[in-house]
Design a protein around this motif. Structure first.
Motif, PDB file in Angstrom:
ATOM      1  N   LYS B  20       9.069  16.811  -4.979  1.00 27.90           N
ATOM      2  CA  LYS B  20       8.308  17.505  -4.127  1.00 27.90           C
ATOM      3  C   LYS B  20       7.789  18.752  -4.544  1.00 27.90           C
ATOM      4  N   ILE B  22       6.539  22.526  -5.891  1.00 29.58           N
ATOM      5  CA  ILE B  22       6.412  22.947  -7.490  1.00 29.58           C
ATOM      6  C   ILE B  22       7.168  22.893  -7.845  1.00 29.58           C
ATOM      7  N   GLU B  51      11.176  -9.945   0.410  1.00 34.97           N
ATOM      8  CA  GLU B  51       9.409  -9.283   0.217  1.00 34.97           C
ATOM      9  C   GLU B  51       9.655  -8.407  -1.456  1.00 34.97           C
ATOM     10  N   SER B  52       8.123  -8.478  -1.262  1.00 40.00           N
ATOM     11  CA  SER B  52       7.773  -7.179  -2.576  1.00 40.00           C
ATOM     12  C   SER B  52       8.315  -5.824  -1.297  1.00 40.00           C
ATOM     13  N   VAL B  64      20.300  -4.889 -16.322  1.00 32.86           N
ATOM     14  CA  VAL B  64      20.185  -4.602 -18.217  1.00 32.86           C
ATOM     15  C   VAL B  64      19.642  -3.714 -18.625  1.00 32.86           C
ATOM     16  N   ARG B  65      20.262  -2.463 -17.773  1.00 34.94           N
ATOM     17  CA  ARG B  65      20.141  -0.856 -17.710  1.00 34.94           C
ATOM     18  C   ARG B  65      18.244  -0.712 -18.770  1.00 34.94           C
ATOM     19  N   LEU B  66      17.557  -1.548 -17.857  1.00 37.00           N
ATOM     20  CA  LEU B  66      16.108  -0.561 -18.239  1.00 37.00           C
ATOM     21  C   LEU B  66      16.522   0.210 -17.360  1.00 37.00           C
ATOM     22  N   GLU B  67      16.910   0.375 -16.577  1.00 36.80           N
ATOM     23  CA  GLU B  67      16.903   1.885 -15.811  1.00 36.80           C
ATOM     24  C   GLU B  67      18.814   1.803 -15.700  1.00 36.80           C
ATOM     25  N   ARG B 308      12.983  -4.664  12.718  1.00 36.47           N
ATOM     26  CA  ARG B 308      12.250  -6.314  13.248  1.00 36.47           C
ATOM     27  C   ARG B 308      12.977  -7.281  13.875  1.00 36.47           C
ATOM     28  N   ARG B 334       7.939   3.403  18.808  1.00 36.51           N
ATOM     29  CA  ARG B 334       6.599   3.341  19.126  1.00 36.51           C
ATOM     30  C   ARG B 334       6.606   5.210  19.600  1.00 36.51           C
ATOM     31  N   GLY B 338       5.726   9.156  18.568  1.00 39.25           N
ATOM     32  CA  GLY B 338       4.011   9.815  19.605  1.00 39.25           C
ATOM     33  C   GLY B 338       3.464   8.939  18.282  1.00 39.25           C
ATOM     34  N   ARG B 339       3.469   7.525  17.906  1.00 36.95           N
ATOM     35  CA  ARG B 339       2.344   7.013  17.820  1.00 36.95           C
ATOM     36  C   ARG B 339       1.784   6.117  18.782  1.00 36.95           C
ATOM     37  N   ILE B 340       2.006   6.498  20.368  1.00 35.91           N
ATOM     38  CA  ILE B 340       1.486   5.473  21.260  1.00 35.91           C
ATOM     39  C   ILE B 340       0.176   6.804  21.716  1.00 35.91           C
TER      40      ILE B 340
END
Lengths: 394, 445, 347, 324
Positions: B20, B22, B51-52, B64-67, B308, B334, B338-340
Motif C-alpha cells: 500500500k 506511495i 468455493e471461489s 506448475v510454477r506459473l507462479e 461459519r 458482529r 462494531g457492525r451492529i
C-alpha cells in the motif's frame, strides 16, 4: 515421411529432438535484413566516400541525393512491406476475415483508396512529376477550367478571353505567386507527408512498444519509473516544445520528425502497457508458458502481435496529428521553407487568398482529405480488429 | 516404484504480499494457499473442490510454477524421473520448486494444463492447429510437416477433423474449444494434466461430453489428472479421490465414494448439502452457512472454518442448542466488529408496531441471528441478555467485551490436526480429536 | 383452475435483425404462470429462454429486436400496451432479477440509491421514505447492517450480497410476478443455496408468481412447480415437475436428464450443437441431434403439442395418435442407458 | 479518508513535473547559442570592435558567465517567483505581456470551452441512442469533419467567406469594441465556431462510443426492468458512467487544442491573445517572452492533467485512492 504410420504425439522421441537445435529465422526478418543491409552500406558509402555535394546515386548515373530522412523512409517502407503487408498474404484466411469486417465500413474503403493514391503518389510522384520550380513570369496561373483577371498575371500560359486568363492543363491546379505549379507541389508534398507519417510512426511505435512491454513485464520500480517518465512526456505541450527547439536550434524535416516522435510515444507506451498486462492475463498466455515457452518467445509470438493489432489503430490516428502539426508550423512560417510540404503551399498562398484562392484551397483540401481518410481508416480498423466483435460474430 | 505417486505436494504455500501507499510498503500477506499436501498416483484423478477464492487455482499455478510458490515441496516423478530418493539434506531431486530452467522446461513436457475460459484459451491471431502445434515447436520440433501430422491426428482424436487445423478460434463453439485445449494439453504426451475448471463455462449437455472425452483419453494414455472445480457433481463424476479446500487449506481428503457418502468435515458436509438434488421430491434446504466469509489476508485462528461452521464446538460448561450457539457466536463477532447498528434495528422494529420497547429490539436481534427468545442454559441466557442490554444502552464496547469473555469456542483456539477415518480418508476437525490423529509430519509414502 | 392465470403468454415470437439475416430467438412460445406458483423454463444456453422472459415486458432492444404474440398479465396485453403504461407495470407489478449481479448494477451509484430508484419512479415518496424502505428491504434479504450498506457502492459487496440487493430491488414494488433469469448461476453453491432459500421464503411471504429460468436441473427439481423445456426457440415439453422428472416424454428432455448422473443417467451429454437460429431445421428443431429421429421429424415444422398426461404436453411425432412412443425407450431417466452401456468406471 | 492525501500526493507530483519541464527548458536554453550574445558580437564586429570581447560583455550582462548550477538556481527561482524578466520586444515585463494576451484569449476560450463541454457529450449520447440512424450518421459526419479539417485552414476559409466576400466580420480582430457587446460577439463567433468544430468531434466520438457500451450494459436492462423512463435512464445510467472515461479525454483534448490551435486561430484572425504574443515573440527573437509563454502553456498543461486525474477519481467510485 512415413505414410502408413502417421506421426502420433505419444510416439515422439523427445530426447532425440531436444538434442537437435537450430536457428529458424522467419521470412519476414530475412526480408527486412535483406533490404536494410544494402541500405546501410549505401548510407555508409554516402557518408564516408562521397563528398557532400555529390548526389548519392551519381555513380549509377542518377541525380538523386539520398538524405538521412530518405534512408529512414526506405527502411520504414521495408518494415511496412515485410511486417504488415507480407503477413496479409501469409495468412489469407485471416486477411479475408479482416477484409470482410473492414469492407462493411464504406467510407473507410474509400479512405483506403485515397491513402493508396497518396502513398503511391508519394513514392512514385517525384520520379514522374518534376519538382515545382520558381518562375515569376508564370505566377498566378489559374487552375484548369477557371480564370483570373488579366491584371494579376504577367504572362498567361493559356488563352486570354475577355480580359481573363484561362487555366490550362499545363498547370492543372494553377500556380503560386512565384509560378510554382500547385499540382506538382501537392505531389511532392505527398512524399513529405508519407515520410512524416511512416518515420514518426515507426519511431513512436518502437519506443512505445519497447517501453510499454518492458514496463508491463518488469513491473515493480522499473514500471513505476517508466510510467512516471511517460507522465512527464505526456505533460509536454509538444507544439510549444517544438517552437522552443526551433527557436533555439532552427528546424528541418529531420528535426521535426525527431521532436515529434520524441514527445508522441507516451500515449502509445501507456496503451501498450495496459494492453500487454491484459493480454498477459489471458489464458492462452498461461497455456504457452506452461508449454515451456520462454518469456521472450511469449512476448514476441503472442503479446506483441496481439498488442500490435490494437496499436495499429492508435498509430493510424496519430499520423494525422503529425501531418497537421507540420502544416501548422509551416503555415506560421516556422518550418523549413525549402521543404515542398502542403503546409508551405498553404502558407505561400495565404496573402493572395482573395483573388487566387486555389493556392490555399487545393493543398488545404488534400490535407483535409488525407487527415479525414486516416480517421476513417482508424475507426474502421478499430471495429475490424476488435476481438470482442469477433467473439460476438462467432 | 509402482506405488510412487506421479505428483506429491507437501505443505505448499503461496502468499501474496499486500502493498500500500506511495512506497509500496508491505502491510500484510494474503494466504491464498497455506500449506496443502496431497498425492496423485499414476492414472488417478484427484478432484480439488472448494468455493471461489479458496485458493484452488492458485494452488494449480503454484504447482506448475506459473507462479513461484512461497514455500513447500512439489515432487514430480513423471517424465521418467521416477525412483529418485531423497538427498541426505532432505531435499528431493524431483522437487519442482527447486528445478533449474532446463529442468523446468523438461518438466513442462510432463505436466500440462487446461483452463476455464474457452474464449481466452487461444491466441485469436493464430490458427488452432498452430496453437496446438506451438508446444512442439517450443520444445524444438522444427519439422513443420511432422508437427502438422501430429496435430491433425490429435485433432481427430479429440473429436474434431484434420481440416480444422487451419481454422481460427472464433470459428469454434465453447465445447469445441475445450476439445482443442485438450489436444494442446496432450500434444507433448504429458503424464499429468491439471484441469482448472475446464467445464464450468459450458452447458450441462456439453459438460457431459467433455467429461466423457477426458475419461476416454485418460484411460487410453494412462494420464493422471488434477481436476479443479467448484461443482461437486462434476467432481463426483470424474474423480477417484477428492480434496476439499477451504481458505487455503485442505480440510478433507479421501476416496470420492467415501467423501460423498460420509463427509467427515462440517464444511464438506455443508458443501454437499448445498448442491440442489435433482429430485423434485426432496425439499429445499440443507445446511445454511451463516457468518461472514473471512478474507485470506486475515484468516481466523484455530480452525479456519469456525466462523461459519454449523457444528462449532461449545466449550466445557456450555450446553445450548447448536443453532443458538452459532447465532451467539455470529452475534459476538458482529458486535466486536462494531457492525451492529442499533438505530436501524430500532427503526425496523418501529415499522412493525408503534414505539418499540427494548424487549422488542432484543427479540428482533435474536431473530436476526436465529437465537431462541429464551436459551435453556440460564447462565448463557443471562450473559446474552446482559450483552444485549449493554448494546441497547449504547455501550457497544462493554457488550463486545462481555460477549468475547463469556463465549469462546475451542475451535478458535486450536488448529485441528488430520484425523484418519478410513483408508486414505482424512479430515481436519477438532470434533475428531478423540479419534486417532496422524502424525503431523508426512513421510514419503 | 378456474381463475385465469396471472401471466399468460401465447405465440410469443422474438426476432432480431442481424447482418446475416433475421434471427428467430423465440418462435411461437406459449406458457402461463399462476399466482404463487413457480414455473421453470429449462434449456441449454442459446435455447431462447432468456429472450423469452425478457420479451414479456419488452426488455429486448427494439430494434434490432421485434416481439410479437400476446402476453396477458392480469388480463391486459403487455405487448399491445403503450410504453408508458408498460413502464408502470415494470418494476412494480412485474420485477426482474438477472443472471449477473456484477453487471446488473450501475457502478456509479450506491446500492441503496439503486433500490430506492425503483420506488421513486413508481411512487411519490420522499427521500427519507425511500431510504427507509430500501434499508428495510436490504435487511429483509439478509444483508447485515443494512443502513450502513445502503451507502456502499456495488463493488464493495460480495457476489452473493449483490444478488441479494438485486432481489431487494425487485421486491420494492411488492411485485405479483418475479422473473428470475439464472439468478444463481454466477454464484457459489453455498451462496446459491442461500439465495434459493431466500427466494422460496419471499415467495411464500409475498405470494408472488415466479418465472425462473435455469439450465440446472438440480435447481429446477428443488423449486419448480411446473416446467417448460425449451430448445432452439421452441417448447419441447411442459408439465408438472414430478411428471416431467418421472416420465420425461420428449427425447430432448430425456437426454437432458441423462446428463445428470445422480438421476441414473449415463452422463454422456448430447452430441451435436444447437441449430443456427437464422436457418432452423424444417421439422422438429431437435431432429438433427435426436437418436430417434425419422423422416417425419424432418418436415412439417415443430410437431403440435400432444397431451401425454394431465398437464403434461410434448411436441414430438412419436406421440401422435396411433403411434407407439415406446420406440423411444421405456424408462424415463434410465432411457438413455440402452444406447450407451459401455460407459462405466466413473463412480 | 484517502482522498485528501491522494490530492496532496497528486499535487506534489504535478509540482515535480513542472520542475522537470522547467529544468529541461533550462538545459535546452543553456545548450544553445544565445541569439542576443551573437547579435552583440555581430554588432561589435560591424562597428569595428572586438566581437569576442563584446560577446563576453553581453554574456556577463546577462549573467551567462556564472557557473551552470548558479544560473539554474536563479532560473528556477525566477520561474517560481513569477519573475520572468523583461520582454524587450514589447517593452514591458513578460508577465504583464502575458496577462494582456490572456485577456483576449479568455474572451474566446471561455465560450468555446463551455460550448464544447456542454454540447459534445450531449450530442454523443444522443448519437448513441439513435445509433445507425441518419441523425447518428449526420453527427458522426460532423464529428469527422470537425477533427479532420485543420483549424487554421477552416479559419482561413471562413474568413474568406465571411470577412472578404460577405464582409460580415472584420478581417483583423478589432480590439476597440467593448468585451460584452454584440459587435465583439459577432467578430468572435467565427473563431469560436472554428474551435468548437475542432474540439467537439473527438468528444462526441468518445461519448458516443462509451455510451453505446453503457446503453447495452446489463444495468440498463435493470433500469428498464425497474420501470425507469428512457429519458431518466439516459440521464442517470448512461450519462453518468460516460463521464468517467470522458473526463480523461475531455481535458486532454481541450488542452491539446488550447495549446496548439489557439495560436493558429489567433494568428489567422489577428486576435492579440497569448498565442499571438508567443508568435510575435518568436518572430522578434525575444527570448524572455518566448520562454515565458512556453512556461505559461506548460503550467496550464500540468494543472490540466492534475485536474483530469482528480476529476477522474472523484467520478469513478471504484477507484480506491490507495491504489494510485
Amino acid at each position: 515421411m512415413t505414410t502408413q504410420e502417421p506421426d502420433r504425439f505419444d510416439r515422439v522421441d523427445w530426447d532425440e529432438i531436444s538434442r537437435s537445435r537450430w536457428f529458424d529465422p522467419s521470412i519476414n526478418g530475412v526480408g527486412v535484413l535483406a533490404t536494410a543491409i544494402p541500405l546501410l552500406l549505401v548510407a555508409l558509402y554516402d557518408w564516408l566516400v562521397l563528398d557532400e555535394r555529390t548526389p548519392t546515386l551519381d555513380p549509377v548515373g542518377l541525380g538523386w541525393d539520398v538524405g538521412t530522412v530518405d534512408y529512414l523512409f526506405l527502411f520504414t517502407l521495408s518494415l511496412f512491406a515485410f511486417y504488415i503487408v507480407l503477413p496479409l498474404f501469409q495468412h489469407p484466411r485471416r486477411t479475408r476475415y479482416y477484409w470482410r469486417e473492414f469492407r462493411r465500413n464504406r467510407p473507410a474503403v474509400v479512405s483506403l483508396g485515397w491513402l493508396g493514391v497518396v502513398f503511391v503518389g508519394g513514392i512514385l510522384g517525384p520520379f514522374l512529376v518534376s519538382a515545382p520550380e520558381q518562375s515569376i513570369l508564370t505566377g498566378y496561373q489559374p487552375p484548369v477550367f477557371l480564370s483570373i483577371d488579366e491584371s494579376y498575371v504577367s504572362t498567361c500560359v493559356g488563352d486570354i478571353v475577355g480580359g481573363r486568363c484561362q487555366g490550362t492543363w499545363r498547370h492543372p491546379l494553377g500556380t503560386t505567386a512565384g509560378g510554382k505549379d500547385v499540382f506538382a507541389g501537392i505531389v511532392h508534398g505527398m512524399t513529405i507527408s508519407m515520410q512524416i507519417g511512416f518515420i514518426t510512426t515507426t519511431i513512436v511505435a518502437s519506443i512505445g512498444i519497447a517501453v510499454g512491454t518492458v514496463s508491463a513485464y518488469a513491473g515493480g520500480w522499473v514500471d513505476e519509473v517508466l510510467m512516471r517518465f511517460v507522465d512527464v512526456v505526456l505533460s509536454f505541450p509538444t507544439l510549444l516544445m517544438f517552437l522552443l527547439v526551433l527557436y533555439i536550434y532552427g528546424a528541418g524535416l529531420g528535426m521535426f520528425i525527431l521532436v515529434f516522435s520524441a514527445f508522441a510515444w507516451g500515449g502509445t507506451a501507456r496503451y501498450v502497457r495496459s494492453k500487454s498486462l491484459s493480454i498477459a492475463e489471458a489464458e492462452f498466455i498461461k497455456a504457452n508458458r506452461i508449454s515451456g515457452a520462454s518469456t521472450y518467445r511469449v512476448v514476441r509470438r503472442h503479446v506483441a502481435p496481439n498488442a500490435a493489432s490494437s496499436i495499429i489503430t492508435q498509430l493510424t490516428l496519430l499520423i494525422p496529428g503529425f501531418l497537421l502539426a507540420e502544416a501548422q508550423l509551416a503555415f506560421l512560417g516556422l518550418g523549413d521553407s525549402a521543404i515542398p510540404s502542403w503546409g508551405q503551399l498553404i502558407s505561400a498562398g495565404r496573402s493572395d487568398l482573395s483573388f487566387a484562392p486555389w493556392i490555399v484551397l487545393a493543398p488545404g483540401m488534400v490535407l483535409f482529405l488525407t487527415i479525414l481518410a486516416f480517421n476513417f481508416l482508424g475507426d474502421a480498423l478499430l471495429d475490424a480488429l476488435n476481438p470482442e466483435a469477433e467473439a460476438e460474430n462467432a | 516404484m509402482t506405488d510412487e505417486p506421479v505428483l506429491s505436494v507437501r505443505d505448499l504455500e503461496k502468499h501474496y504480499p499486500i502493498r500500500k501507499g506511495i512506497f509500496n510498503r508491505q502491510v500484510g500477506v494474503a494466504r491464498a494457499v497455506d500449506g496443502i499436501s496431497f498425492d496423485i498416483g499414476p492414472g488417478e484423478t484427484l478432484g480439488l473442490v472448494g468455493e471461489s477464492g479458496c485458493g484452488k487455482s492458485t494452488a494449480a499455478s503454484s504447482i506448475v510454477r506459473l507462479e513461484e510458490p512461497t514455500a513447500g515441496e512439489v515432487v514430480f516423478n513423471g517424465n521418467g524421473r521416477g525412483g529418485a530418493s531423497r538427498d541426505p539434506g532432505g531435499s528431493h531431486p524431483n522437487d519442482v520448486t527447486r528445478f533449474s530452467d532446463a529442468e523446468l522446461k523438461e518438466f513442462r513436457r510432463g505436466v500440462q494444463m487446461i483452463f476455464q475460459d474457452p474464449s481466452s484459451s487461444f491466441d485469436p491471431r493464430m490458427t488452432v492447429g498452430g496453437a496446438v502445434a506451438e508446444p512442439l515447436a517450443v520444445h524444438g520440433m522444427s519439422d513443420r510437416r511432422r508437427r502438422r501430422a501430429i496435430v491433425e491426428d490429435l485433432l481427430e482424436r479429440v473429436g474434431l477433423s484434420a481440416e480444422d487445423y487451419d481454422r481460427y478460434p472464433h470459428e469454434f463453439s465453447g465445447g469445441q474449444k475445450q476439445r482443442i485445449a485438450l489436444a494442446r494439453a496432450l500434444v507433448l504426451n504429458p503424464d499429468l494434466i491439471i484441469a482448472d475448471e475446464p467445464v464450468s463455462a459450458l452447458d450441462v449437455s456439453i459438460q457431459a461430453e467433455i467429461l466423457s472425452l477426458v475419461d476416454d483419453l485418460q484411460a487410453e494414455f494412462g494420464l493422471s489428472l488434477l481436476f479443479i472445480s467448484h461443482d461437486m457433481s462434476v467432481i463426483r463424476r470424474i474423480s477417484d479421490r477428492v480434496a476439499v479446500m477451504y481458505l487455503g487449506e485442505i480440510v478433507e481428503v479421501g476416496p470420492t465414494d467415501g467423501v460423498f457418502a460420509d463427509p467427515r468435515h462440517p464444511y464438506t458436509e455443508a458443501l454437499l448439502s448445498s448442491i440442489p438434488t435433482p429430485d423434485p421430491r426432496s425439499s429445499l434446504g440443507g445446511i445454511e452457512l451463516t457468518g461472514t466469509v473471512p478474507s485470506p489476508t486475515d484468516p481466523p485462528s484455530g480452525c479456519r472454518f469456525h466462523t461459519r461452521c454449523h457444528r462449532v464446538i461449545q466449550p466445557d460448561g456450555i450446553d445450548v442448542d447448536q443453532s443458538d450457539w452459532r447465532g451467539i457466536l455470529n452475534f459476538r463477532d458482529r458486535v466486536a466488529d462494531g457492525r451492529i447498528d442499533v438505530e436501524s434495528v430500532r427503526e425496523n422494529a418501529a415499522g412493525a408496531a408503534g414505539t418499540p420497547t427494548d424487549e422488542d429490539i432484543g427479540d428482533r436481534l435474536r431473530a436476526e441471528f436465529d437465537i431462541a427468545d429464551e436459551i435453556n442454559d440460564p447462565d448463557v441466557e443471562s450473559a446474552l441478555q446482559e450483552a444485549i442490554d449493554r448494546l441497547l444502552a449504547g455501550d457497544e464496547e462493554g457488550a463486545a467485551t462481555l460477549l468475547s469473555e463469556r463465549f469462546t469456542t475451542p475451535c478458535a483456539a486450536t488448529a485441528p490436526e488430520r484425523t484418519v477415518h478410513a483408508e486414505g480418508h482424512e479430515s481436519s476437525c477438532l470434533r475428531h480429536r478423540s479419534e486417532h490423529a496422524v502424525a503431523a509430519d508426512h513421510a514419503d509414502d | 383452475m378456474t381463475s385465469p392465470p396471472l401471466l399468460e403468454v401465447e405465440g410469443l415470437t422474438t426476432t432480431f435483425d442481424t447482418d446475416g439475416g433475421t434471427l428467430t430467438a423465440v418462435d411461437g412460445v406459449d406458457f402461463s404462470v399462476d399466482e404463487g406458483e413457480t414455473v421453470c423454463i429449462v434449456g441449454e444456453s442459446g435455447s431462447g429462454k432468456t429472450v423469452a422472459t425478457e420479451s414479456i415486458t419488452r426488455l429486448v432492444r427494439e430494434p434490432p429486436g421485434r416481439v410479437a404474440g400476446t402476453v396477458r398479465f392480469k388480463g391486459r396485453d403487455l405487448l399491445a400496451m403503450p410504453d408508458d403504461e408498460l413502464r408502470e407495470i415494470r418494476g412494480d407489478e412485474i420485477a426482474h432479477v438477472f443472471q449477473n449481479p456484477q453487471e446488473s448494477m450501475n457502478h456509479c451509484y450506491t446500492v441503496g440509491w439503486q433500490i430506492a430508484e425503483a420506488l421513486r419512479v413508481h411512487r411519490d415518496v420522499s427521500d427519507d421514505e425511500a431510504r427507509a424502505r430500501a434499508t428495510d428491504l436490504l435487511d429483509r434479504v439478509g444483508i447485515a447492517n443494512a443502513s450502513a450498506r445502503f451507502d456502499d457502492y456495488p463493488h464493495e459487496l460480495s457476489g452473493g450480497q449483490k444478488q441479494r440487493a438485486m432481489i431487494a430491488m425487485a421486491l420494492v414494488g411488492d411485485p405479483d410476478l418475479l422473473i428470475a433469469d439464472e439468478p444463481t448461476t454466477a454464484l457459489d453453491v453455498t451462496v446459491q443455496a442461500q439465495i434459493l432459500k431466500l427466494l422460496d421464503e419471499l415467495q411464500a411471504e409475498f405470494g408472488m408468481g415466479v418465472l425462473f429460468v435455469t439450465h440446472d436441473l438440480g435447481v429446477v427439481a428443488q423449486i419448480a412447480d411446473r416446467i417448460v423445456v425449451m430448445y432452439a426457440g421452441k417448447v419441447m415439453e411442459r408439465g408438472g415437475v414430478l411428471d416431467v422428472f418421472d416420465h420425461p416424454a420428449h427425447p430432448y428432455t430425456r437426454r437432458l436428464l441423462d446428463c445428470v448422473p445422480e438421476l441414473g443417467g449415463d452422463g454422456g451429454g448430447i452430441p451435436g450443437t444447437l441449430p443456427d437460429p437464422r436457418d432452423p431445421p424444417d421439422g422438429c428443431r431437435f431432429a438433427p441431434r435426436c437418436a430417434h429421429a425419422e423422416p417425419a421429424c424432418r418436415t412439417d415444422g415443430q410437431p403440435e403439442e400432444i397431451d401425454v398426461r394431465p398437464g403434461q404436453r410434448v411436441s414430438c411425432v412419436h406421440y401422435r395418435d396411433g403411434r407407439d412412443p415406446s420406440v423411444l425407450g421405456e424408462d424415463p431417466a434410465g432411457a438413455g442407458s440402452d444406447s450407451n452401456e459401455v460407459t462405466s468406471g466413473d463412480d | 479518508m484517502g482522498f485528501g492525501r491522494y490530492v496532496v500526493a497528486r499535487t506534489l507530483w504535478a509540482a515535480a513535473v513542472s520542475l522537470i519541464i522547467t529544468t529541461i527548458t533550462f538545459l535546452l536554453l543553456a545548450a544553445a547559442p544565445n541569439p542576443q550574445v551573437q547579435e552583440a558580437a555581430t554588432q561589435a564586429a560591424l562597428q569595428g570592435g572586438d566581437p569576442a570581447e563584446a560577446a563576453e560583455r553581453a554574456r556577463e550582462l546577462r549573467g551567462l558567465d556564472e557557473p551552470l548550477y548558479v544560473r539554474y538556481a536563479d532560473f528556477v527561482r525566477g520561474v517560481y517567483t513569477l519573475d520572468w524578466g523583461w520582454a524587450e520586444s514589447r517593452s514591458q515585463p513578460v508577465t504583464e505581456a502575458l496577462a494582456q494576451g490572456l485577456y483576449y484569449t479568455a474572451q474566446y476560450s471561455v465560450p468555446w470551452t463551455i460550448l464544447t463541454v456542454l454540447i459534445g457529450p450531449l450530442v454523443g449520447v444522443y448519437s448513441a441512442a439513435n445509433m445507425y440512424s441518419w441523425k447518428d450518421h449526420a453527427a458522426t459526419g460532423f464529428a469527422f469533419f470537425g477533427y479532420a479539417i485543420p483549424n487554421f485552414f477552416f479559419g482561413i476559409i471562413l474568413l474568406l467567406i465571411f470577412g472578404v466576400w460577405l464582409e460580415a466580420i472584420p478581417i483583423v480582430y478589432n480590439t476597440d469594441v467593448p468585451v460584452f457587446s454584440v459587435r465583439n460577439a459577432v467578430q468572435l463567433a467565427v473563431p469560436v465556431f472554428v474551435l468548437v468544430t475542432g474540439s467537439i468531434g473527438a468528444i462526441m466520438r468518445v461519448s458516443r462510443n462509451e455510451s453505446a457500451e453503457f446503453q447495452n450494459a446489463d444495468f440498463m436492462k435493470t433500469a428498464k426492468a425497474k420501470g425507469v423512463s428512457p429519458l431518466r435512464a439516459y440521464a442517470y445510467h448512461v450519462m453518468r458512467p460516460t463521464l468517467v472515461p470522458l473526463s480523461t479525454t475531455l481535458v486532454g483534448q481541450l488542452l491539446a487544442l488550447f495549446l496548439g490551435s489557439s495560436l493558429l486561430v489567433e494568428v489567422v484572425f489577428g486576435i492579440p491573445g497569448i498565442g499571438r504574443v508567443t508568435y510575435d515573440a518568436l518572430i522578434a527573437q525575444d527570448t524572455n517572452l518566448v520562454l515565458g509563454s512556453t512556461l505559461a502553456f506548460t503550467f496550464v498543461a500540468v494543472v490540466g492533467n492534475l485536474l483530469e486525474d482528480i476529476v477522474f477519481t472523484v467520478l469513478d467510485p471504484r477507484i480506491s485512492y490507495d491504489d494510485r
